[in-house]
Design a protein around this motif. Structure first.
Motif, PDB file in Angstrom:
ATOM      1  N   GLY A   1       1.282  -1.355   0.333  1.00 27.74           N
ATOM      2  CA  GLY A   1      -0.180   0.516  -0.109  1.00 27.74           C
ATOM      3  C   GLY A   1       0.347   1.185  -0.303  1.00 27.74           C
ATOM      4  O   GLY A   1       0.215   2.337  -0.703  1.00 27.74           O
ATOM      5  N   ASP A   2       2.170   1.221   0.907  1.00 24.59           N
ATOM      6  CA  ASP A   2       3.144   2.547   1.111  1.00 24.59           C
ATOM      7  C   ASP A   2       3.448   2.656  -0.643  1.00 24.59           C
ATOM      8  O   ASP A   2       3.767   3.884  -1.207  1.00 24.59           O
ATOM      9  CB  ASP A   2       4.059   2.020   2.097  1.00 24.59           C
ATOM     10  N   LEU A   3       3.904   1.672  -1.575  1.00 24.24           N
ATOM     11  CA  LEU A   3       4.187   1.326  -2.399  1.00 24.24           C
ATOM     12  C   LEU A   3       3.124   2.169  -3.425  1.00 24.24           C
ATOM     13  O   LEU A   3       3.683   2.622  -4.452  1.00 24.24           O
ATOM     14  CB  LEU A   3       4.766   0.762  -2.814  1.00 24.24           C
ATOM     15  N   ILE A   4       2.439   1.903  -3.361  1.00 21.62           N
ATOM     16  CA  ILE A   4       1.879   2.545  -4.500  1.00 21.62           C
ATOM     17  C   ILE A   4       1.183   3.450  -4.324  1.00 21.62           C
ATOM     18  O   ILE A   4       0.608   4.615  -5.276  1.00 21.62           O
ATOM     19  CB  ILE A   4      -0.250   1.290  -4.508  1.00 21.62           C
ATOM     20  N   ASP A   5       1.017   3.942  -3.171  1.00 21.29           N
ATOM     21  CA  ASP A   5       0.773   5.541  -2.628  1.00 21.29           C
ATOM     22  C   ASP A   5       2.514   6.847  -3.485  1.00 21.29           C
ATOM     23  O   ASP A   5       2.117   7.285  -3.759  1.00 21.29           O
ATOM     24  CB  ASP A   5       1.253   6.031  -0.891  1.00 21.29           C
ATOM     25  N   ARG A   6       3.061   5.955  -3.245  1.00 26.92           N
ATOM     26  CA  ARG A   6       4.602   6.405  -3.518  1.00 26.92           C
ATOM     27  C   ARG A   6       4.804   6.372  -4.835  1.00 26.92           C
ATOM     28  O   ARG A   6       4.737   7.833  -5.606  1.00 26.92           O
ATOM     29  CB  ARG A   6       5.283   5.605  -3.382  1.00 26.92           C
ATOM     30  N   GLY A   7       4.167   5.249  -5.818  1.00 28.44           N
ATOM     31  CA  GLY A   7       4.010   5.825  -7.292  1.00 28.44           C
ATOM     32  C   GLY A   7       2.993   6.899  -7.666  1.00 28.44           C
ATOM     33  O   GLY A   7       3.089   7.844  -8.851  1.00 28.44           O
ATOM     34  N   GLU A   8       2.222   6.574  -7.017  1.00 30.70           N
ATOM     35  CA  GLU A   8       0.833   7.721  -7.629  1.00 30.70           C
ATOM     36  C   GLU A   8       1.175   9.161  -6.900  1.00 30.70           C
ATOM     37  O   GLU A   8       0.695   9.950  -8.144  1.00 30.70           O
ATOM     38  CB  GLU A   8      -0.625   7.449  -6.970  1.00 30.70           C
ATOM     39  N   ALA A   9       2.276   9.281  -5.899  1.00 42.04           N
ATOM     40  CA  ALA A   9       2.090  10.490  -5.518  1.00 42.04           C
ATOM     41  C   ALA A   9       3.063  11.133  -6.446  1.00 42.04           C
ATOM     42  O   ALA A   9       4.266  12.238  -6.867  1.00 42.04           O
ATOM     43  CB  ALA A   9       3.299  10.411  -4.186  1.00 42.04           C
ATOM     44  N   GLY A  10       3.945  10.201  -6.865  1.00 39.35           N
ATOM     45  CA  GLY A  10       5.472  10.882  -8.239  1.00 39.35           C
ATOM     46  C   GLY A  10       4.510  11.008  -9.330  1.00 39.35           C
ATOM     47  O   GLY A  10       5.928  11.000 -10.454  1.00 39.35           O
ATOM     48  N   GLY A  11       4.032  10.893 -10.314  1.00 39.59           N
ATOM     49  CA  GLY A  11       2.877  10.801 -11.116  1.00 39.59           C
ATOM     50  C   GLY A  11       2.326   9.732 -11.770  1.00 39.59           C
ATOM     51  O   GLY A  11       1.189  10.313 -12.837  1.00 39.59           O
ATOM     52  N   ALA A  12       1.518   9.012 -11.698  1.00 38.96           N
ATOM     53  CA  ALA A  12       1.285   8.268 -11.866  1.00 38.96           C
ATOM     54  C   ALA A  12       0.213   7.887 -11.651  1.00 38.96           C
ATOM     55  O   ALA A  12      -0.573   8.786 -10.696  1.00 38.96           O
ATOM     56  CB  ALA A  12       1.284   6.793 -11.086  1.00 38.96           C
ATOM     57  N   LEU A  13      -1.095   7.482 -13.081  1.00 38.17           N
ATOM     58  CA  LEU A  13      -2.421   7.688 -12.916  1.00 38.17           C
ATOM     59  C   LEU A  13      -2.788   6.828 -11.969  1.00 38.17           C
ATOM     60  O   LEU A  13      -3.777   6.855 -11.233  1.00 38.17           O
ATOM     61  CB  LEU A  13      -2.764   7.854 -14.883  1.00 38.17           C
ATOM     62  N   ARG A  14      -2.913   6.050 -11.909  1.00 34.86           N
ATOM     63  CA  ARG A  14      -2.996   4.459 -10.898  1.00 34.86           C
ATOM     64  C   ARG A  14      -1.649   3.733 -10.649  1.00 34.86           C
ATOM     65  O   ARG A  14      -1.627   3.279 -11.455  1.00 34.86           O
ATOM     66  CB  ARG A  14      -4.335   4.187 -11.624  1.00 34.86           C
TER      67      ARG A  14
END
Length: 323
Positions: free
Chosen positions: A253-266
């Motif tokens: 879950g932390d990884l998903i949050d980091r990726g979306e904060a880094g610019g991923a659409l989802r």
């Protein structure tokens, strides 16, 4: 003689899971996409020496002789092949038994697909072995025969033969290509430690004792693919197993949050995990997300989809993939 077949990793753009059936399997309604991370499988007659065409640098190789067949496995620097079986339990060797054409074979697997990562690397190897065996012996079996053999090996194996973007129903083995007018850019973050698919399904059952007999259909996602709209697709991405996987491994879950904060659409868990994938708006966008995540994670990969299913890349006889 030898034949090398390349097969792609899969991700699930939609993974709907129903309550377990009487046979213990969960009914699925899923949308698969093949992306540009590949395993190469070389099948040779035992009298010849296999030669892998993988472009990656192997980090290790293990081998074993099983009955008359032998198998070796190597991997890119980020792929730990230590846990890949080289005995008769390896699904690539089981694929040879499914369509045996006499004699012993040598099987050489060069892996770029993460092991135990929810990206169907084993299924890709099985599909590649099936097709390589067929072309090596010039059997030219009809596609429906190869697909039936694939379905007996595992739920994801038929899709690994077909590739592209497809909808899977039943246990996932009933595969139908679907309209996809997009080119989709992904960032992939494998985990150092795998996650047991059966355990994720068991935890799903614990979390959802009232799961419906049949999962919901991916209507909106199919429309997004047909229109080639990244933002619409991002909103429609869905994985019923993600809650269970994240509950077992909260760092996902932390990884998903980091990726979306880094610019991923989802961001989402791939299949049963633990690999996470991130949909980006463009190739440039994927480069930005890759750079953002590389600051915190050792292995971050980029990929594009959809790509072809299992197909021949090197052989001494004429032939390609499914017709």
């Amino acid at each position: 003689m030898s034949t090398t077949v390349r097969a792609a990793a899969k991700i699930n753009l939609h993974l709907g899971v129903g309550a377990p059936r009487e046979d213990g399997f969960h009914p699925l309604d899923t949308v698969y996409q093949a992306i540009s991370l590949y395993d190469d499988v070389t099948v040779s007659t035992a009298s010849s020496t296999p030669s892998s065409t993988a472009s990656s640098t192997p980090n290790s190789t293990v081998s074993s002789t099983v009955a008359e067949d032998s198998l070796s496995v190597s991997g890119s620097s980020y792929v730990d092949v230590a846990g890949v079986p080289t005995d008769a339990t390896n699904i690539a060797l089981r694929a040879l038994d499914e369509a045996r054409c006499g004699g012993a074979h040598l099987v050489e697997i060069a892996k770029q697909i993460p092991v135990a990562g929810g990206m169907a690397g084993g299924s890709a190897d099985a599909a590649a072995a099936l097709l390589a065996h067929d072309r090596l012996h010039d059997l030219r079996q009809p596609d429906d025969v190869l697909l039936a053999q694939a379905a007996r090996l595992g739920s994801d194996v038929p899709f690994s033969l077909v590739g592209g973007t497809a909808r899977g129903r039943g246990r996932g083995e009933v595969v139908e290509p679907i309209v996809d007018h997009g080119t989709w850019w992904w960032v992939v973050v494998p985990a150092a430690v795998g996650l047991s698919t059966p355990e994720v399904y068991r935890h799903f059952d614990r979390l959802h004792p009232d799961a419906p007999a049949q999962p919901a259909e991916p209507t909106e996602l199919l429309a997004a693919l047909a229109r080639g709209e990244p933002v619409r697709l991002a909103r429609a991405l869905h994985n019923d197993l993600q809650e269970a996987a994240v509950d077992l491994r909260p760092e996902l879950g932390d990884l998903i949050d980091r990726g979306e904060a880094g610019g991923a659409l989802r961001g989402m868990v791939s299949g049963s995990g633990p690999t996470c994938v991130f949909l980006c708006d463009s190739q440039e966008g994927s480069a930005e997300v890759l750079a953002a995540l590389s600051a915190s994670y050792d292995v971050v990969l980029s990929a594009v989809g959809p790509v072809a299913g299992a197909h021949v890349v090197d052989m001494h006889q004429v032939g390609t993939g499914l017709r």
